[in-house]
Design a protein around this motif. Structure first.
Motif, mmCIF file in Angstrom:
data_model
loop_
_atom_site.group_PDB
_atom_site.id
_atom_site.type_symbol
_atom_site.label_atom_id
_atom_site.label_comp_id
_atom_site.label_asym_id
_atom_site.label_seq_id
_atom_site.Cartn_x
_atom_site.Cartn_y
_atom_site.Cartn_z
ATOM 1 N N SER A 73 -1.208 -5.651 6.469
ATOM 2 C CA SER A 73 -1.113 -6.835 7.330
ATOM 3 C C SER A 73 -2.378 -6.953 8.174
ATOM 4 N N LEU A 118 9.286 -1.402 -4.673
ATOM 5 C CA LEU A 118 8.574 -2.648 -4.372
ATOM 6 C C LEU A 118 9.316 -3.874 -4.881
ATOM 7 N N VAL A 122 7.721 1.414 1.777
ATOM 8 C CA VAL A 122 7.402 -0.002 1.585
ATOM 9 C C VAL A 122 6.995 -0.639 2.919
ATOM 10 N N GLN A 123 7.696 -0.255 3.986
ATOM 11 C CA GLN A 123 7.358 -0.774 5.310
ATOM 12 C C GLN A 123 5.923 -0.378 5.688
ATOM 13 N N GLY A 138 12.297 -4.661 0.422
ATOM 14 C CA GLY A 138 11.890 -4.475 1.812
ATOM 15 C C GLY A 138 12.525 -5.543 2.671
ATOM 16 N N THR A 145 6.999 4.726 -3.171
ATOM 17 C CA THR A 145 6.908 3.305 -2.833
ATOM 18 C C THR A 145 7.156 2.426 -4.053
ATOM 19 N N TYR A 151 3.544 0.290 3.631
ATOM 20 C CA TYR A 151 2.658 -0.483 2.760
ATOM 21 C C TYR A 151 2.462 -1.896 3.306
ATOM 22 N N ASN A 152 3.565 -2.557 3.642
ATOM 23 C CA ASN A 152 3.481 -3.932 4.134
ATOM 24 C C ASN A 152 2.708 -4.026 5.449
ATOM 25 N N TYR A 153 2.988 -3.075 6.350
ATOM 26 C CA TYR A 153 2.302 -3.107 7.645
ATOM 27 C C TYR A 153 0.823 -2.768 7.502
#
Ligand SMILES: Nc1ncnc2c1ncn2[C@@H]1O[C@H](COP(=O)(O)OP(=O)(O)O)[C@@H](O)[C@H]1O
Ligand SMILES: [Mg+2]
Lengths: 254, 285
Positions: B246, B216, B238-239, B221, B212, B241-243
């Motif tokens: 959230s 970043l 990364v997806q 992303g 990841t 991580y972002n999700y």
């Protein structure tokens, strides 16, 4: 110079670092003969042989001096290309070592292929030719595409012989080619060597005195890096001139 | 005086004790893997369906969508990174094993070891400085470059190690046929051990696929499917991580599914490398 002499070794010395392993060897080799080298282990037989196709210098710290003349050229001349030397003086090693991930056929023709020969019909013909000379054709002709490693030890060694013959070197060096093999496999290789001398000149290291006596025309006896005696094999094994030779061949020393 | 039997019993006891300790440490090593896989299976399996692989994210607030864009993004960037790193890595490894004696080799070996130890976030910074800043944009290219620095040292060292295990008599036999050294190395030594070399390469790729940090602030992303290597691109890690960070339940659950897919991919590559190529390796011996 004598027309019959194919390889003329003069005052050959070899070192590993400071260790003087081969000492001032001079010997000429006649065309179409089998020349045995015998002697106690560690006496420099392999080192001597490995000088003759310039593989010795592959060892870090190894050095050579002297001359070995083939086709009028000294192989140790700074201008001599080791690649060219090795095409004239091939070598079969102690341990059978077919190249991995290569079929029987590929193992035989790899030398030619990598020299740039692409013509399939020629390669096939040459493969059959060399496998026949190595007395292996009948055993492998139906499975040329099988992995070279799938063969038995004796067959692998004959494959290595075929591989060496394929690039057609007039002189073939063999370093104890049968010492890793059983007696039957050894006998097959001895037989084919006697055939080989029709076309090639063979220099073979062996620790087996009977083998030397059976197959060779000439024999050299080495001790501690020195050539003690060399003569017709028929002479050396029946009427050795030196006491040391006699002791060795009768098994009193070695 | 203790009798010989007592000594024997004490020795046996010590032996069993030692076995126990070894067994416990082995379990301690394996347990996390099983726990993670089991956990991901439980949490992620529910969202594991075709939609996940065929859809891209829905606008915020809408339920559903998938990670097709991130899966494709990971594939693109890992492929690009491999394209950069594998040839250089193979050549570097060949150099170290076949010619690796002088100062340059010592330096290369040292640099490779250092590179292996550089934290992946720092490798991300490298991509940022080298590509993102000059081109004034996050890009898949910057991401691929960073990933290639993850792959490179692993390929170099595994190549060197594998080639060094090959007995010298093969090299000598090649030279003895009157082959120039480079042909002997490429067509006999390297070509003869491709399957083993592939094992190292695939392990390196699987390592990069899961990273990841290098992505970043390089690839950054994206929520869209993109094939443009000069633009930001999504990737699975990364997806995830972002999700995961959230506030939306649906996204969090997709993050679990993404993690499950990612670990399946990485473990799958690993198993593939070790079994398919590994078996061949054993047969050779
Ligand atoms: N790579 C090497 N480095 C240093 N010494 C070596 C090496 N190979 C062989 N030697 C030494 O050189 C001598 C000759 O070895 P070798 O030619 O292999 O003997 P032989 O083949 O007659 O048994 C031995 O004393 C051996 O220890
Ligand atoms: Mg020897």
């Amino acid at each position: 110079m004598n027309q019959d002499i194919i390889l003329d070794v003069k005052d050959l010395n070899a070192w590993f670092g400071n260790f003087h392993a081969v000492k001032s060897i001079s010997k000429s080799y006649k065309k179409n003969t089998i020349n045995a080298i015998i002697g106690p282990s560690g006496c420099g037989k392999s080192t001597y042989l490995r000088c003759l196709n310039r593989i010795h210098e592959e060892v870090p710290g190894a050095k050579v001096s002297g001359e070995a003349i083939i086709d009028g050229q000294n192989i140790f001349d700074p201008k001599a290309d080791p690649v060219e030397v090795r095409r004239k003086i091939g070598m079969v090693f102690q341990k059978p070592n077919p190249f991995p991930a290569m079929s029987i056929y590929e193992n035989v023709v790899i030398g030619l292929k990598l020299q740039g020969i692409k013509k399939k019909s020629f390669l096939l013909e040459q493969a059959e030719n060399c496998l026949r000379k190595a007395a292996l054709w009948d055993e492998v002709k139906d499975k040329l595409n099988k992995d070279g490693m799938s063969l038995s030890g004796g067959q692998q060694q004959r494959l290595c012989i075929a591989r060496t013959l394929a690039v057609n070197p007039p002189v073939v060096l063999m370093d104890e080619p049968t010492s890793a093999l059983d007696p039957i496999a050894s006998a097959k290789i001895e037989d084919l060597m006697s055939e080989l001398k029709k076309e090639y000149t063979v220099i073979v290291v062996t620790h087996n005195m009977q083998q030397a006596a059976r197959i060779s025309d000439y024999t050299s006896f080495f001790v501690l890096g020195e050539l003690i005696e060399h003569n017709l094999s028929s002479e050396i094994f029946t009427r050795p001139k030196m006491k040391q030779t006699e002791d060795y061949i009768t098994g009193r020393f070695g | 005086m203790r009798s010989p039997e007592t000594y024997f019993k004490i020795r046996k006891l010590k032996n069993s004790l030692f076995h126990l300790v070894v067994l416990i440490s082995a379990i301690c090593v394996m347990a996390p893997l099983f726990i993670v896989v089991a956990f991901l299976l439980q949490k992620g399996a529910s969202g594991f369906n075709l939609d996940f692989f065929t859809n891209i994210p829905k606008p915020v607030g809408e339920i559903g969508g998938g990670m097709k864009h991130a899966i494709i993004g990971t594939m693109i960037m890992v492929s690009l990174a491999s394209l950069i790193a594998i040839p250089i890595g193979l050549l570097g490894g060949i150099f170290l094993s076949e010619f690796g004696k002088g100062k340059i080799a010592t330096l290369l070996r040292f640099a490779t070891d250092l590179l292996t130890g550089v934290p992946s976030i720092v490798i991300g910074i490298f991509g940022y400085l080298l590509v993102v800043i000059p081109f004034k944009s996050f890009s898949a290219l910057a991401g691929a470059l960073s990933l290639s620095l993850i792959i490179l040292p692993i390929v170099i060292r595994s190549t060197e190690e594998i080639l060094k295990l090959i007995p010298n008599h093969y090299r000598e036999a090649g030279l003895a046929l009157g082959l120039p050294r480079w042909k002997m190395i490429l067509f006999i030594i390297v070509k003869g051990h491709l399957s083993q070399l592939f094992t190292g390469i695939i392990l390196a790729i699987s390592r990069a696929a899961g990273e990841t940090a290098p992505l970043l602030f390089t690839a950054f992303g994206s929520l869209y499917l993109s094939y443009n290597v000069k633009a930001p691109m999504a990737s699975l890690p990364v997806q995830i991580y972002n999700y995961a960070i959230s506030p939306y339940k649906d996204w969090q659950s997709q993050a679990w599914t993404g993690a499950f897919v990612l670990i399946t991919l990485v473990l799958g590559l690993n198993l593939f490398a070790r079994t398919v190529f590994g078996i061949k390796k054993l047969r050779r011996k």
